[in-house]
Design an enzyme around this catalytic site. Structure first.
Site, PDB file in Angstrom:
ATOM      1  N   ASP A 252       0.925  -1.060   0.093  1.00 42.59           N
ATOM      2  CA  ASP A 252       0.093   0.105   0.027  1.00 42.59           C
ATOM      3  C   ASP A 252       0.894   1.191   0.107  1.00 42.59           C
ATOM      4  OD1 ASP A 252       0.679  -0.293   2.728  1.00 42.59           O
ATOM      5  OD2 ASP A 252      -1.225  -1.446   3.077  1.00 42.59           O
ATOM      6  N   LYS A 274      -5.369   3.102  -0.905  1.00 42.47           N
ATOM      7  CA  LYS A 274      -6.350   3.762  -1.271  1.00 42.47           C
ATOM      8  C   LYS A 274      -6.115   4.402  -2.863  1.00 42.47           C
ATOM      9  CE  LYS A 274      -7.996   5.935   2.786  1.00 42.47           C
ATOM     10  NZ  LYS A 274      -8.048   7.032   3.636  1.00 42.47           N
ATOM     11  N   MET A 387      -0.629   8.193  13.455  1.00 41.69           N
ATOM     12  CA  MET A 387      -2.000   8.703  12.771  1.00 41.69           C
ATOM     13  C   MET A 387      -2.589   9.659  13.781  1.00 41.69           C
ATOM     14  SD  MET A 387      -3.576   4.844  12.019  1.00 41.69           S
ATOM     15  CE  MET A 387      -2.997   3.957  13.240  1.00 41.69           C
TER      16      MET A 387
END
Ligand code: SAH
Length: 463
Positions: A252, A274, A387
């Site tokens: 990813d 994504k 995050m």
């Protein structure tokens, strides 16, 4: 790439070399070892050339070079100490459109000669395109010591079985595995220690076993591999080994090209991050894909940034594998906290500052931060927030609201360990504004605690 590396079959093909000194002899030696039909043009042969003449057959022409000498040649080399002679050869070769190489004159070279590590039939050619001969020499020296002299023999041994193995094991994946077992295992050991009879007999046994098994489907496996935070040098040996074995790789966004380029070249690549429409492939879709590919007998590499078991959903992905009885291995990686802290010069623990360190996620659920402030705000503790960029402001405010000192040092590290690493430091009061002013982007990691103040002295990585 400035030059295209190719290995040319010169057996029986005409080549022309002008010169008689040491340099010319070195080139002649290579050409003759490649089986070329060589003509050397020089008034007389030097001692190195004469030594070569004792081992090999080649033509020596003592009359001056003429244009006709190049007829039928596939390559021409100018290695004379007489510059004018080299220039003349260059002109003739250009006119006849024959690729030419003039020693020590890159501007007059259609091709350059690489440094060689010769374990024929295995050959490694190294070039820096002329930019750093020193680096090339060093690399060559490393390869020379790293690769056992008998490797050529191993290549030859493998070559002698190629046709039979192609027939016996028609399936490509199965065949590749067979080779890998052979090259990593006792057969190769015997060849390398020159015990050829033992090697042959073991090889026959292996092949018989394989022929008996030919109906059997190859068994797939999943490697869940942590790649660390970005710097490819932080990969583990095991990660690299499995990356080199994979048939297919799922990766990813966080996996950079530096790391992806280390995956076996012909492995299929599947991006599962994504998409441009911001629609990520769901976790269950990824798990199902892993199951399907492994059931087809493939070795499936699932690459994860950092460590797969730290905010990496690695656990969820392999749960399905375990339920379906698919074999898997997990390879830990340097997690972002460890990587970013080291490369930012911020020790996560320190006898004078912090005796514990806690990792949390700053990802919001339903628009709310869900943090256990009491557990976070403890004396002598470092807090690392993954995050957390989107909620940086709420995080620093939350700390203060729940009683942390307003001047507690804090840092945010963008692209930690990579060439583009940026670090912004401040306090719980100032960090959010400072990060916004600097335009800090994802991926970014937040560190809160008095250890951040050590960066002033310990910062070392200046990308
Ligand atoms: N499994 C990973 C974490 C994945 S969660 C690990 O062990 O590191 C993704 C978060 O990790 C990012 O939002 C960021 O907070 C952090 N991160 C990962 N790589 C990073 C990097 N190179 N620099 C800064 N933060 C990074």
């Amino acid at each position: 790439m400035d030059h295209l590396p190719i290995f040319m079959d010169l057996r029986g093909k005409r080549t022309l070399l002008v010169g008689d000194g040491v340099m010319a002899a070195r080139k002649a030696d290579l050409l003759l070892r490649s089986g070329s039909d060589l003509t050397v043009v020089a008034p007389a042969l030097g001692s190195e050339m004469l030594t070569l003449k004792e081992q090999y057959e080649f033509k020596h022409q003592s009359r001056p070079l003429s244009e006709g000498d190049l007829q039928g040649c596939v390559l021409a080399f100018g290695s004379s100490e007489d510059e004018a002679l080299n220039e003349q050869l260059y002109e003739f070769a250009k006119r006849a459109a024959i690729p030419v190489n003039i020693s020590d004159k890159t501007e007059s070279c259609d091709f350059i000669m690489p440094a060689l590590v010769d374990r024929s039939p295995l050959t490694i050619a190294i070039s820096s395109g002329g930019s750093s001969p020193l680096l090339v020499r060093q690399l060559k020296a490393r390869f020379e010591t790293m690769i056992p002299a008998a490797y050529g023999k191993l290549a030859e041994f493998a070559g002698s079985y190629r046709d039979r193995i192609k027939l016996s094991i028609p399936d490509l994946t199965q065949r590749r595995r067979f080779w890998e077992t052979m090259v990593d295992g006792p057969v190769a050991e015997h060849v390398l220690s020159n015990q050829m009879e033992e090697a042959e007999s073991l090889m026959h046994k292996l092949l018989q076993k394989e022929e008996g098994n030919s109906e059997k489907e190859p068994v797939g496996e999943v490697y869940l591999v942590g790649t660390g935070p970005g710097d490819p040098d932080l990969l583990t040996f095991k990660a690299l080994r499995l990356m080199q074995r994979a048939d297919v790789v799922l990766y990813d966004r966080l996996i950079g090209d530096g790391i992806l380029n280390l995956v076996r070249r012909d492995a299929d690549r599947i991006y599962v991050g994504k998409r441009r429409d911001d629609h990520a492939i769901s976790q269950s879709e990824i798990s199902n894909m892993l199951v399907r590919l492994a059931s087809e007998g493939k070795r499936v590499l699932r690459l994860k940034g950092g460590d797969p078991f730290i905010f990496g959903r690695g656990g969820e992905e392999i749960e399905t594998l375990s339920e379906q009885g698919i074999a898997f291995q997990v390879v830990p990686g340097v997690t972002a906290a460890a990587g970013c802290a080291s490369y930012a010069g911020i020790p996560l623990t320190h006898r004078d500052h912090a005796q514990s360190c806690i990792f949390v996620t700053g990802h919001q659920k339903d628009g709310r931060l869900n943090l256990n402030w009491e557990a976070l705000i403890q004396p002598h503790q470092t807090v690392v927030i993954y995050m957390g960029l989107m909620s940086l402001q709420s995080i620093t405010e939350g700390f203060i609201e729940h009683g942390a000192a307003v001047d507690t040092p804090a840092a945010i590290i963008e692209n930690g360990t990579k060439a583009g690493q940026r670090v912004v430091t401040g306090s719980l009061t100032t960090l959010a504004d400072a990060a916004a002013r600097a335009g800090i982007q994802s991926p970014a990691l937040i560190i809160v605690g008095s250890v951040v103040s050590l960066r002033e002295k310990l910062s070392w990585f200046a990308p």
